[in-house]
Design a protein around this motif. Structure first.
Motif, PDB file in Angstrom:
ATOM      1  N   VAL A 168       0.995  -1.260   0.161  1.00  0.00           N
ATOM      2  CA  VAL A 168      -0.093   0.374   0.275  1.00  0.00           C
ATOM      3  C   VAL A 168       1.280   0.859   0.092  1.00  0.00           C
ATOM      4  CG1 VAL A 168      -1.434   1.592   1.367  1.00  0.00           C
ATOM      5  CG2 VAL A 168      -1.762  -1.231   1.018  1.00  0.00           C
ATOM      6  N   LEU A 169       1.070   2.006  -1.118  1.00  0.00           N
ATOM      7  CA  LEU A 169       2.105   3.403  -1.348  1.00  0.00           C
ATOM      8  C   LEU A 169       1.041   4.255  -1.138  1.00  0.00           C
ATOM      9  CD1 LEU A 169       4.522   3.553  -1.375  1.00  0.00           C
ATOM     10  CD2 LEU A 169       3.984   3.851  -4.339  1.00  0.00           C
ATOM     11  N   ILE A 170       1.236   5.238   0.021  1.00  0.00           N
ATOM     12  CA  ILE A 170       0.222   6.983   0.334  1.00  0.00           C
ATOM     13  C   ILE A 170       1.515   7.273  -0.203  1.00  0.00           C
ATOM     14  CG2 ILE A 170       0.011   8.622   1.807  1.00  0.00           C
ATOM     15  CD1 ILE A 170      -0.635   6.159   3.780  1.00  0.00           C
ATOM     16  N   ARG A 174      -3.510  10.417  -2.164  1.00  0.00           N
ATOM     17  CA  ARG A 174      -3.898   8.860  -2.075  1.00  0.00           C
ATOM     18  C   ARG A 174      -3.516   7.989  -1.788  1.00  0.00           C
ATOM     19  NH1 ARG A 174      -1.071  11.443  -6.405  1.00  0.00           N
ATOM     20  NH2 ARG A 174       0.142  10.330  -7.292  1.00  0.00           N
ATOM     21  N   ALA A 175      -3.722   6.554  -1.713  1.00  0.00           N
ATOM     22  CA  ALA A 175      -3.869   6.204  -0.917  1.00  0.00           C
ATOM     23  C   ALA A 175      -3.942   4.220  -2.232  1.00  0.00           C
ATOM     24  CB  ALA A 175      -3.490   5.363   0.778  1.00  0.00           C
ATOM     25  N   MET A 196       4.625   6.988   1.100  1.00  0.00           N
ATOM     26  CA  MET A 196       5.054   6.121   2.166  1.00  0.00           C
ATOM     27  C   MET A 196       4.577   4.824   2.401  1.00  0.00           C
ATOM     28  SD  MET A 196       5.775   5.780   5.731  1.00  0.00           S
ATOM     29  CE  MET A 196       6.753   7.240   5.596  1.00  0.00           C
ATOM     30  N   VAL A 197       4.526   3.940   3.162  1.00  0.00           N
ATOM     31  CA  VAL A 197       3.865   2.752   3.405  1.00  0.00           C
ATOM     32  C   VAL A 197       3.292   2.666   4.700  1.00  0.00           C
ATOM     33  CG1 VAL A 197       4.397   0.275   3.117  1.00  0.00           C
ATOM     34  CG2 VAL A 197       5.219   1.441   1.613  1.00  0.00           C
ATOM     35  N   PRO A 198       2.022   2.614   4.340  1.00  0.00           N
ATOM     36  CA  PRO A 198       1.103   2.701   5.774  1.00  0.00           C
ATOM     37  C   PRO A 198       1.552   1.693   6.702  1.00  0.00           C
ATOM     38  CG  PRO A 198       0.264   2.395   4.542  1.00  0.00           C
ATOM     39  CD  PRO A 198       0.906   2.473   3.566  1.00  0.00           C
ATOM     40  N   HIS A 212       9.213   6.345   8.842  1.00  0.00           N
ATOM     41  CA  HIS A 212       9.954   5.198   8.103  1.00  0.00           C
ATOM     42  C   HIS A 212       8.900   3.628   7.601  1.00  0.00           C
ATOM     43  CE1 HIS A 212      13.423   3.076   8.025  1.00  0.00           C
ATOM     44  NE2 HIS A 212      12.587   1.849   7.948  1.00  0.00           N
ATOM     45  N   TRP A 213       8.860   3.484   6.724  1.00  0.00           N
ATOM     46  CA  TRP A 213       8.140   2.277   5.640  1.00  0.00           C
ATOM     47  C   TRP A 213       7.701   1.465   6.413  1.00  0.00           C
ATOM     48  CZ3 TRP A 213       9.062   0.994  -0.346  1.00  0.00           C
ATOM     49  CH2 TRP A 213       8.673   2.658  -0.943  1.00  0.00           C
TER      50      TRP A 213
END
Length: 327
Positions: free
Chosen positions: A5-7, A15-16, A60-62, A95-96
Motif C-alpha cells: 500500500v503506497l501513500i 491518495r493511497a 509512504m508505506v503505512p 519510516h516505511w
C-alpha cells in the motif's frame, strides 16, 4: 519488486493505493523482513485516508506494526529465518511500515516473536493488544486489584478496548464496557464484560467531580470521555490513558486528582523501551493464548486494506483487522 500500500501526495492530491514497488526504494535499516501479516489500527486508518497528518514524508508505506521472517541482517541480534515482530517506532509515519511484502527497519525496533505465537496470532494481537497489556500492567503497578471494584473500559468495541476487556476479565476483574455500539453487547460479554453502557453517558461535558463508580479504567478515547472517567473514579483509583479517538484535549478539572487521590497514568506504546515491550509480549503469551483471538479479529487481504481502513474510521469494524500481506 514487491506489492505494498503506497501513500502519495503530489499535484494529483493525497491518495493511497496498492502498488508494485522496487526494493531499491526501501528505506535504510540493518534488518530486512519478509512481512507475513500486518494490521489496520486507528492510526493506519488516519494515514491511509488522510484524515489527520499522520504521514510525515512521501511516498509512504503505512502499517504501524508487522510480523514476519528475517531475510537479511547486519544486526547481531537477528539472523535470516528469525521470526520477528514490530510495534510502533514511527513506522508507517516517518519510516516505511508493514503494509508491504518487504520491510527494512532498524534491528533495535524489533523483538523476537514469542514461541507461543504464529505471525498471524501476533498481528491478531498487534499494537492494539500490546497497548492494552501495557495499560493492564500500568494499573497493576499502581496496585489495582480485582477486589477493589469495577474497572471501566472505554472504546470497548475497538482493538485496544476489546483486548482490555478480555485481559482484565481473564485476570479476575469485573469489567464494565463503554461503547457507541450497544448492539454489540453480546460480543463484549463474550469477551468477558460484566455489563455494557452507552458511551453517551461519558462523551458530553460533565461535572468536574461526579459520583464515585469505578476502581480503575482503561481509556482509549480521550477528551470529554476521559475527563468524565476521571471525575467518576473512586478514591485512590487509577486511569490508564492510551488513546485520543474523541480528541487530544482534556476538558476536565484537577478536583479528582487532588480530592480523591486519582492517578492518571499515561501509556505510550510507540517509543516504549525494549524491556517493557518484551515483558508485555511475554504476558500476552501467558494470558491471551487461545481461541479468544478469533473472536476479536477479521482478516483482509493487502488489496482490501485501503477500503477496510475507511470502514475502520467510520466505526464499521469491531475488534481487530488483520492484513495478510504474504501470498
Amino acid at each position: 519488486m514487491f506489492k505494498a500500500v503506497l501513500i502519495q501526495k503530489d499535484e494529483q492530491g493525497y491518495r493511497a493505493e496498492t502498488a508494485t514497488v522496487d526494493e531499491s526504494q526501501l528505506p535504510e535499516g540493518d534488518v530486512t523482513v519478509k512481512v507475513e501479516y500486518s494490521t489496520l489500527n486507528y492510526k493506519d486508518g488516519l494515514a491511509i485516508t488522510g484524515k489527520a497528518p499522520v504521514v510525515r514524508s512521501f511516498p509512504m508505506v503505512p502499517g504501524i506494526d508487522f510480523a514476519g521472517t528475517v531475510l537479511e541482517s547486519s544486526n547481531t541480534s537477528f539472523k535470516p529465518g528469525d521470526k520477528v515482530v514490530l510495534n510502533g517506532w514511527g513506522v508507517g509515519e516517518t519510516h516505511w511500515g508493514g503494509l508491504g511484502e518487504i520491510a527494512r527497519v532498524k534491528g533495535e525496533w524489533l523483538i523476537h516473536l514469542p514461541e507461543a505465537f504464529s505471525c498471524r496470532e501476533a498481528m491478531s494481537i498487534g499494537t492494539a493488544g500490546y497497548t492494552a497489556m501495557l495499560c493492564v500492567m500500568a494499573l497493576e503497578r499502581h496496585g489495582v486489584k480485582p477486589e477493589d471494584g469495577e474497572v471501566l473500559v472505554t472504546g470497548a468495541n475497538g482493538g485496544v478496548g476489546s483486548f482490555a476487556v478480555a485481559l482484565l476479565s481473564k485476570l479476575g476483574y469485573r469489567v464494565i464496557a463503554s461503547t457507541g455500539r450497544t448492539s454489540e453487547a453480546a460480543y463484549l460479554k463474550a469477551l468477558g464484560a460484566a455489563d455494557v453502557i452507552d458511551r453517551v453517558e461519558l462523551s458530553s461535558p460533565g461535572k468536574p467531580l461526579q459520583r464515585e463508580k469505578w476502581a480503575a479504567a482503561i481509556d482509549s478515547v480521550g477528551s470529554h470521555t476521559l475527563a468524565n472517567v476521571c471525575a467518576s473514579m473512586r478514591y485512590g483509583g487509577a486511569v490508564a490513558a492510551c488513546g485520543m479517538a474523541q480528541g487530544l484535549d482534556l476538558p476536565g478539572s484537577v478536583a479528582p486528582f487532588i480530592l480523591r487521590n486519582v492517578a492518571l497514568l499515561g501509556v505510550d506504546s510507540v517509543m516504549r523501551p525494549q524491556p517493557a515491550r518484551k515483558a508485555a509480549w511475554d504476558r500476552l503469551a501467558r494470558d491471551l493464548k487461545g481461541p479468544l483471538l478469533e473472536e476479536i479479529v477479521k482478516e483482509v487481504s493487502l488489496e482490501q486494506a485501503v477500503s477496510a481502513a475507511k470502514d475502520l474510521l467510520e466505526g464499521k469494524v469491531r475488534g481487530r483487522l488483520v492484513v495478510k500481506v504474504a501470498e
